[in-house]
Design a protein around this motif. Structure first.
Motif, PDB file in Angstrom:
ATOM      1  N   GLN A 121      -0.267   4.875  12.571  1.00 55.48           N
ATOM      2  CA  GLN A 121      -1.570   5.267  13.111  1.00 55.48           C
ATOM      3  C   GLN A 121      -2.698   4.848  12.174  1.00 55.48           C
ATOM      4  N   GLY A 122      -2.446   4.953  10.874  1.00 53.14           N
ATOM      5  CA  GLY A 122      -3.451   4.532   9.898  1.00 53.14           C
ATOM      6  C   GLY A 122      -3.773   3.055  10.020  1.00 53.14           C
ATOM      7  N   ALA A 123      -2.742   2.224  10.090  1.00 52.12           N
ATOM      8  CA  ALA A 123      -2.941   0.776  10.224  1.00 52.12           C
ATOM      9  C   ALA A 123      -3.635   0.438  11.538  1.00 52.12           C
ATOM     10  N   ASN A 124      -3.196   1.076  12.614  1.00 43.92           N
ATOM     11  CA  ASN A 124      -3.793   0.800  13.927  1.00 43.92           C
ATOM     12  C   ASN A 124      -5.283   1.115  13.942  1.00 43.92           C
ATOM     13  N   ARG A 125      -5.639   2.276  13.379  1.00 39.87           N
ATOM     14  CA  ARG A 125      -7.059   2.666  13.372  1.00 39.87           C
ATOM     15  C   ARG A 125      -7.893   1.710  12.513  1.00 39.87           C
ATOM     16  N   ALA A 126      -7.254   1.137  11.502  1.00 40.18           N
ATOM     17  CA  ALA A 126      -7.967   0.201  10.624  1.00 40.18           C
ATOM     18  C   ALA A 126      -8.053  -1.200  11.227  1.00 40.18           C
ATOM     19  N   GLY A 127      -7.394  -1.408  12.375  1.00 39.42           N
ATOM     20  CA  GLY A 127      -7.482  -2.695  13.054  1.00 39.42           C
ATOM     21  C   GLY A 127      -6.364  -3.659  12.755  1.00 39.42           C
ATOM     22  N   ILE A 165       0.872  -1.182   0.000  1.00 43.14           N
ATOM     23  CA  ILE A 165       0.000   0.000   0.000  1.00 43.14           C
ATOM     24  C   ILE A 165       0.903   1.223   0.000  1.00 43.14           C
ATOM     25  N   SER A 166       0.836   2.008  -1.071  1.00 41.92           N
ATOM     26  CA  SER A 166       1.730   3.157  -1.214  1.00 41.92           C
ATOM     27  C   SER A 166       0.952   4.408  -1.591  1.00 41.92           C
ATOM     28  N   ASN A 167       1.217   5.510  -0.901  1.00 43.31           N
ATOM     29  CA  ASN A 167       0.725   6.807  -1.341  1.00 43.31           C
ATOM     30  C   ASN A 167       1.626   7.296  -2.469  1.00 43.31           C
ATOM     31  N   ASN A 184       6.223   5.719   8.296  1.00 43.23           N
ATOM     32  CA  ASN A 184       5.581   6.987   8.632  1.00 43.23           C
ATOM     33  C   ASN A 184       4.615   6.795   9.792  1.00 43.23           C
ATOM     34  N   ASP A 185       4.858   7.511  10.878  1.00 41.42           N
ATOM     35  CA  ASP A 185       4.076   7.318  12.099  1.00 41.42           C
ATOM     36  C   ASP A 185       2.592   7.593  11.891  1.00 41.42           C
ATOM     37  N   LEU A 206      -7.737   6.538  -2.853  1.00 44.28           N
ATOM     38  CA  LEU A 206      -7.696   6.517  -1.384  1.00 44.28           C
ATOM     39  C   LEU A 206      -6.253   6.710  -0.955  1.00 44.28           C
ATOM     40  N   ARG A 207      -6.056   7.336   0.211  1.00 42.10           N
ATOM     41  CA  ARG A 207      -4.695   7.573   0.709  1.00 42.10           C
ATOM     42  C   ARG A 207      -4.572   7.169   2.172  1.00 42.10           C
ATOM     43  N   LYS A 208      -3.440   6.570   2.506  1.00 38.20           N
ATOM     44  CA  LYS A 208      -3.128   6.401   3.932  1.00 38.20           C
ATOM     45  C   LYS A 208      -3.051   7.793   4.567  1.00 38.20           C
ATOM     46  N   PRO A 209      -3.541   7.993   5.772  1.00 36.17           N
ATOM     47  CA  PRO A 209      -3.967   7.007   6.767  1.00 36.17           C
ATOM     48  C   PRO A 209      -5.440   6.608   6.736  1.00 36.17           C
ATOM     49  N   ASP A 210      -6.161   6.895   5.665  1.00 42.16           N
ATOM     50  CA  ASP A 210      -7.568   6.517   5.571  1.00 42.16           C
ATOM     51  C   ASP A 210      -7.704   5.000   5.762  1.00 42.16           C
ATOM     52  N   SER A 211      -8.525   4.604   6.714  1.00 43.15           N
ATOM     53  CA  SER A 211      -8.723   3.168   6.981  1.00 43.15           C
ATOM     54  C   SER A 211      -9.201   2.419   5.749  1.00 43.15           C
TER      55      SER A 211
END
Length: 222
Positions: free
Chosen positions: A181-187, A115-117, A175-176, A147-152
């Protein structure tokens, strides 16, 4: 029984050593186009990296500024930008141990994704030049999927394409905000990568400083 079934990666400054890739490309571009005198080459490269701000500034802006600062008259911004777009991938270099780590994960039965921006097909070409494509089941570039990280949503899209739940996936990135943070919020579980052992993320589940550590870290998450 292992819970983690899939490993997703960021590209720039995670799999791809983007800073070293840029240095190699710029060294060639300066020589080939004779952009600046040899005594100013290091200054030009340093200034490019500074203006680039870890890829957050697109290169039309960077080249416009460099043309002005270094009084380049014989090439336009458009020419230098086109050269960058067409040739950067020829200088793609991975961080030490990437191919071995990815191959080990693949042989161990993990599904692997990216997954790359970034812009398409520019990012895909930079990735393909690393020679890792055969290991990857999913490749998502933000410009291509809207779609772009950090979007879940972009993390969930990758999980869906792998037919895995977020809890079965771990994301590795540098990238924090966008990655961890993006991955964490997405579960998803998260592993922060930085080659400097003094740099850590307090948000990540685990921190990694060399790809030789990756397999053991994933086992630790399980």
């Amino acid at each position: 029984m292992k819970q983690i079934k899939a490993v997703l990666f960021d590209l720039d400054q995670t799999l791809l050593n983007r800073t070293e890739t840029l240095r190699r490309f710029l060294n060639w571009q300066i020589n080939f186009y004779q952009l600046v005198p040899a005594v100013h080459k290091d200054q030009f490269i340093h200034r490019f990296l500074e203006l680039d701000a870890n890829g957050s500034v697109w290169k039309d802006v960077v080249y416009t500024q460099l043309i002005q600062e270094f009084s380049i008259r014989h090439y336009s911004m458009a020419q230098l930008l086109q050269c960058y777009i067409q040739n950067l991938n020829k200088f793609s270099v991975e961080f030490e141990g990437v191919t071995a780590a990815v191959s080990e994960l693949y042989q161990s039965g993990y599904q692997i994704g990216l997954i790359s921006n970034g812009k398409t097909p520019f990012q895909e070409h930079n990735f393909q030049a690393l020679g890792l494509s055969a290991f990857f089941s999913v490749i998502l570039v933000s410009d291509a999927v809207g779609l772009r990280k950090p979007d879940s949503a972009i993390f969930h899209k990758a999980c869906q394409q792998l037919q895995r739940s977020a809890e079965q996936c771990v994301f590795v990135g540098d990238n924090d905000i966008a990655d961890i943070q993006g991955a964490n919020r997405a579960g998803l579980k998260s592993i922060f990568f930085h080659p400097d052992p003094t740099v850590h993320s307090s948000d990540a589940d685990l921190n990694m400083h060399h790809f030789s550590e990756l397999s053991a870290l994933i086992d630790q998450l399980d």
